[in-house]
Design a protein around this motif. Sequence first.
Motif, mmCIF file in Angstrom:
data_model
loop_
_atom_site.group_PDB
_atom_site.id
_atom_site.type_symbol
_atom_site.label_atom_id
_atom_site.label_comp_id
_atom_site.label_asym_id
_atom_site.label_seq_id
_atom_site.Cartn_x
_atom_site.Cartn_y
_atom_site.Cartn_z
ATOM 1 N N ASN A 291 0.864 -1.191 0.000
ATOM 2 C CA ASN A 291 0.000 0.000 0.000
ATOM 3 C C ASN A 291 0.892 1.231 0.000
ATOM 4 O O ASN A 291 1.658 1.442 0.953
ATOM 5 N N VAL A 292 0.796 2.027 -1.051
ATOM 6 C CA VAL A 292 1.503 3.303 -1.094
ATOM 7 C C VAL A 292 0.440 4.367 -0.891
ATOM 8 O O VAL A 292 -0.363 4.637 -1.785
ATOM 9 N N GLU A 293 0.408 4.962 0.299
ATOM 10 C CA GLU A 293 -0.734 5.816 0.632
ATOM 11 C C GLU A 293 -0.306 7.058 1.393
ATOM 12 O O GLU A 293 0.305 6.988 2.455
ATOM 13 N N GLY A 294 -0.669 8.192 0.808
ATOM 14 C CA GLY A 294 -0.470 9.458 1.486
ATOM 15 C C GLY A 294 -1.796 10.162 1.697
ATOM 16 O O GLY A 294 -2.855 9.534 1.702
ATOM 17 N N LEU A 296 -4.005 14.006 0.594
ATOM 18 C CA LEU A 296 -4.002 15.034 -0.443
ATOM 19 C C LEU A 296 -3.010 16.147 -0.101
ATOM 20 O O LEU A 296 -2.355 16.703 -0.985
ATOM 21 N N GLU A 297 -2.905 16.463 1.171
ATOM 22 C CA GLU A 297 -1.987 17.522 1.595
ATOM 23 C C GLU A 297 -0.534 17.044 1.616
ATOM 24 O O GLU A 297 0.386 17.838 1.438
ATOM 25 N N LYS A 298 -0.357 15.745 1.834
ATOM 26 C CA LYS A 298 0.997 15.218 1.937
ATOM 27 C C LYS A 298 1.069 13.878 1.208
ATOM 28 O O LYS A 298 1.014 12.802 1.808
ATOM 29 N N PRO A 299 1.171 13.918 -0.118
ATOM 30 C CA PRO A 299 1.218 12.675 -0.886
ATOM 31 C C PRO A 299 2.545 11.951 -0.734
ATOM 32 O O PRO A 299 3.562 12.550 -0.355
ATOM 33 N N VAL A 300 2.531 10.667 -1.007
ATOM 34 C CA VAL A 300 3.775 9.900 -1.103
ATOM 35 C C VAL A 300 4.385 10.192 -2.471
ATOM 36 O O VAL A 300 3.681 10.128 -3.493
ATOM 37 N N GLN A 301 5.665 10.488 -2.503
ATOM 38 C CA GLN A 301 6.261 10.858 -3.783
ATOM 39 C C GLN A 301 7.712 10.412 -3.900
ATOM 40 O O GLN A 301 8.399 10.160 -2.929
ATOM 41 N N TYR A 302 8.119 10.289 -5.178
ATOM 42 C CA TYR A 302 9.483 9.947 -5.563
ATOM 43 C C TYR A 302 9.955 8.617 -4.967
ATOM 44 O O TYR A 302 10.983 8.525 -4.309
ATOM 45 N N ILE A 303 9.134 7.593 -5.235
ATOM 46 C CA ILE A 303 9.490 6.221 -4.887
ATOM 47 C C ILE A 303 9.487 5.407 -6.181
ATOM 48 O O ILE A 303 8.540 5.494 -6.965
ATOM 49 N N ASN A 368 -3.233 8.798 -3.268
ATOM 50 C CA ASN A 368 -2.640 10.106 -2.958
ATOM 51 C C ASN A 368 -1.113 10.037 -3.068
ATOM 52 O O ASN A 368 -0.385 10.053 -2.070
ATOM 53 N N THR A 369 -0.656 9.961 -4.303
ATOM 54 C CA THR A 369 0.776 9.813 -4.572
ATOM 55 C C THR A 369 1.200 10.722 -5.714
ATOM 56 O O THR A 369 0.370 11.247 -6.459
ATOM 57 N N SER A 370 2.498 10.854 -5.878
ATOM 58 C CA SER A 370 3.066 11.612 -6.987
ATOM 59 C C SER A 370 4.432 11.027 -7.322
ATOM 60 O O SER A 370 5.219 10.726 -6.424
ATOM 61 N N GLY A 383 -4.741 -12.997 -7.255
ATOM 62 C CA GLY A 383 -6.123 -13.409 -7.106
ATOM 63 C C GLY A 383 -7.153 -12.349 -7.427
ATOM 64 O O GLY A 383 -8.350 -12.619 -7.386
ATOM 65 N N SER A 384 -6.732 -11.138 -7.752
ATOM 66 C CA SER A 384 -7.663 -10.100 -8.198
ATOM 67 C C SER A 384 -6.892 -9.192 -9.140
ATOM 68 O O SER A 384 -6.232 -9.665 -10.055
ATOM 69 N N CYS A 385 -6.955 -7.881 -8.931
ATOM 70 C CA CYS A 385 -6.217 -6.945 -9.775
ATOM 71 C C CYS A 385 -4.732 -6.945 -9.400
ATOM 72 O O CYS A 385 -4.362 -7.266 -8.264
ATOM 73 N N ALA A 386 -3.894 -6.553 -10.362
ATOM 74 C CA ALA A 386 -2.458 -6.480 -10.097
ATOM 75 C C ALA A 386 -2.065 -5.133 -9.499
ATOM 76 O O ALA A 386 -1.598 -5.057 -8.364
ATOM 77 N N LEU A 387 -2.275 -4.050 -10.254
ATOM 78 C CA LEU A 387 -1.839 -2.719 -9.826
ATOM 79 C C LEU A 387 -3.017 -1.758 -9.923
ATOM 80 O O LEU A 387 -3.660 -1.656 -10.967
ATOM 81 N N ASP A 388 -3.289 -1.050 -8.836
ATOM 82 C CA ASP A 388 -4.436 -0.143 -8.770
ATOM 83 C C ASP A 388 -3.972 1.256 -8.386
ATOM 84 O O ASP A 388 -3.445 1.470 -7.291
ATOM 85 N N VAL A 389 -4.155 2.202 -9.301
ATOM 86 C CA VAL A 389 -3.906 3.612 -9.012
ATOM 87 C C VAL A 389 -5.272 4.187 -8.648
ATOM 88 O O VAL A 389 -6.069 4.533 -9.511
ATOM 89 N N VAL A 390 -5.554 4.253 -7.365
ATOM 90 C CA VAL A 390 -6.927 4.415 -6.893
ATOM 91 C C VAL A 390 -7.426 5.833 -7.092
ATOM 92 O O VAL A 390 -8.381 6.072 -7.834
ATOM 93 N N ARG A 391 -6.823 6.793 -6.429
ATOM 94 C CA ARG A 391 -7.235 8.183 -6.591
ATOM 95 C C ARG A 391 -6.145 9.092 -6.022
ATOM 96 O O ARG A 391 -5.270 8.665 -5.277
ATOM 97 N N GLY A 392 -6.241 10.360 -6.402
ATOM 98 C CA GLY A 392 -5.316 11.353 -5.877
ATOM 99 C C GLY A 392 -3.872 11.097 -6.269
ATOM 100 O O GLY A 392 -2.967 11.553 -5.570
ATOM 101 N N SER A 393 -3.650 10.408 -7.378
ATOM 102 C CA SER A 393 -2.282 10.039 -7.761
ATOM 103 C C SER A 393 -1.908 10.693 -9.088
ATOM 104 O O SER A 393 -2.632 10.590 -10.074
ATOM 105 N N GLN A 394 -0.754 11.360 -9.069
ATOM 106 C CA GLN A 394 -0.290 12.105 -10.230
ATOM 107 C C GLN A 394 1.034 11.521 -10.735
ATOM 108 O O GLN A 394 1.889 11.126 -9.941
ATOM 109 N N SER A 395 1.150 11.466 -12.051
ATOM 110 C CA SER A 395 2.435 11.165 -12.705
ATOM 111 C C SER A 395 3.025 9.830 -12.283
ATOM 112 O O SER A 395 4.209 9.720 -11.955
ATOM 113 N N THR A 396 2.206 8.800 -12.297
ATOM 114 C CA THR A 396 2.693 7.440 -12.083
ATOM 115 C C THR A 396 3.232 6.911 -13.400
ATOM 116 O O THR A 396 2.611 7.082 -14.450
#
Length: 611
Positions: A291-294, A296-303, A368-370, A383-396
Motif C-alpha cells: 500500500n503506497v498511501e499518502g 491530499l496535503e501530503k502525498p507519497v512521492q518519488y518512490i 494520494n501519490t506523486s 487473485g484479483s487486480c495487479a496494480l491499482d492507481v486508486v485516486r489522488g495520484s499524479q504522474s505514475t
Amino acid sequence: MKSFFLAGFMLASVSLFATNIYVSPSGNDAADASVSAPKATLSAALRDARNLRRLQKVAKDEAIHIILKGGTYFQYEPVFVRPEDNGTESSPTIIEAAAGELPVLSGGMKVTGWQKQGKFWVADVPDFNGIRLNFRQLWVNGAKAVRARDVADFTKMNTILKNDKKHQTLWVPASAVRTIAKAPHAELVIHQMWGVANLRIKSIIFHGDSAGVKFHNPESRIQFEHPWPSPTVGKPFNNSAFYLTNAIQLLDQPGEWFYDQDNGKLYYMPRPGEDMRKAEAIVPAIETLVNVEGTLEKPVQYITFKGIAFNHTTWTRPSEKGHVPLQAGMYLLEGYKLRPAGVPGNENKGIENQAWVGRPVAAVALLNTSKINFEGCRFEHLGSCALDVVRGSQSTTVEGCLFRDIAGNGLQIGSFSEEALESHLPYDPADIRVLCSGQNIKNNYITDVTNEDWGCVGIAAGFVRNINIEHNEINEVSYSGISVGWGWTKSVNAMRNNRIFANYIHHYAKHMYDVAGIYTLSVQTKSTISENVVDSIYSPSYAHDPKHWFYLYTDEGSSFITMKDNWTPSEKYLKNANGPGNTWENNGPQVSDSIKTRAGLEPKYLYLKKL
C-alpha cells in the motif's frame, strides 16, 4: 557507494554517493542492513530509510537504494509506504532487485505434508497468522491449478433454462447439478453478456428434468434485481452458460483442487509427473502486498520499484458475499431498474436504472501519490487486480513490466464512481487533486489476465485525465483489451486529454462479447486513440450474441474523441449512443504497414515475452 552502516559520515562527504540498504530472505531485521548483514523485510528497510531522512543523514542529491536480494519474501501483512518515506526529485528512494536476481514479494503460504489418498494428494492447511485461511487459488510448481469444476472445456458448459427474478431462482437442467446437490459450499458461475457472476449456492430443488437453484445474500438480491448485465434466455441470444465449482464431487481432472475449509484439508489431483512430496504448493493468504498511501496535503512521492516481483495474492469477497459485477470487475453493491424511468435533474431524466459499485482489491495500491514508478517489475499469480492507481495520484509511470496469470484487471486506474456516487453520474470533483492524472503506462506485456473474473480487462481506466497508454502488448484476455472512461454520460466530466497510442491488442474476447480491443465511455475532451493495432479476436460459442463484437467501440456518451490511423482487419466498429465531437479518420486494413510494425512493445522490451 556507501552502505547503511556508513550513514553517519558528514553530509559533505557523502553527497557523491548513494546510500544502500540491503535486504535478504535470510536476513535479520536487527542487522545493520549492510551487504553482509542485510535486513529480512522491506518494511524494516523502509523504516531505516525513513530514519536516515528524519535525521538528515541523506544529502539532497543522494538517492537511497533499498536492494532486495533474490528469493521469496513471504508477507503476513501489506508493506505500508507512507509520506515519511518520501524521496525528492534529486534524492529518490529506489526499491530494487539486486543485480541479476529476482526478489519476490509473496502474499502466499506454502502447503506441505502431502499424503497420497487414492487418486488424490491431501494436505492439512495450517492456520495463517492465527486464523483459518480462505482462498480461491493454488499454484503448484509455479503453475496455476484449476479450482475443481464440472467442465474441463468451457464450450461444454450447461445453459440456464429460466431466470426467475420474482422468486430469485435460476432454473437449470437437473442433470447439471445433481452431483453437487448436497455440497455445502458449491458455487455457480454464470455468463451474462459482458460479465460473469459468482453465486454461492444456498439450495437446490428438483422438479422433473429441471432444478431450481437459490443463492445466498447479498448476491442473490443483487443478481436478481440488477438489470445489466443480465442472463440471457431465448432468441435472439444464446442461453447463458454456467459452470459449477468448489465441491469435492467435481474433483476429477489432473491439475484440479478442492479446499475443504471446514476441516482445513486441501485435495489435489496431480498432473502427470507431479510428486507432491517434492512439489512447491502455494496458496494465497493476503490480498494486498504493498500500500503506497499518502494524503491530499501530503502525498507519497518519488518512490521507484525496479525489478521486483509481486506474487500470490488472494481475494476472499466472492467466497463471503458473492461477486456480481457491473463492468470491468467493479462489483455491484446495489442496482435496480427504475419504473418509470428517470430521476430529477437534466442528467438523469431518461435514465432507466441505477447502480452503485465497489472496487476489487489489488496486489499493489496507490492512493494520494506523486511520481511513483514501476520499472521492469513482474505482477504474476494474483487473485484479483495487479496494480491499482486508486485516486489522488499524479504522474505514475509503469514501464517495462510483465502482467501475467491475474484473476482480474491487469491495471485499474482512476475513479470508477465512489461507493456513494451512482455509476451513471458524471464525476467532476471540485478538488481536482483527487483525480488520477498524468499516468504513463508504457511498454508493458499484459497476458493471461482476467482468467477468473472474465468481465475484467487488460487496462481499465475510469475517470482519468492526461493518461498516456502507449506501446503495450495485450493478449489472452477474456473481455476487452483497454477500457477508458466511466459513467455512461454525455455530460462534461473530469476526463480529458487521454492518449491511447501504438498498442498491440490481440487474442482478446476469450470468453465475453459486447467487446472491443479498445473501448470508451463518456465525454473525454481532446482525447486521441491512434496508431493502435487490434487483431485476432476469439469466438466463444457460448457468447450471448455471437455477432456483437468489435475492434473499436465508442460506447454511451463517448464524445470529443479522435480515432485515427488504427489498424484493424476490417472496419467492424460500434458507435453506440455517442455524444458530439468524435472524429474517425483512416481506420481499418488500409492503414500503413509502418504503423502496424511499430505498434506494441518497442525493441528494448521484447524480452518480456520470453520471461
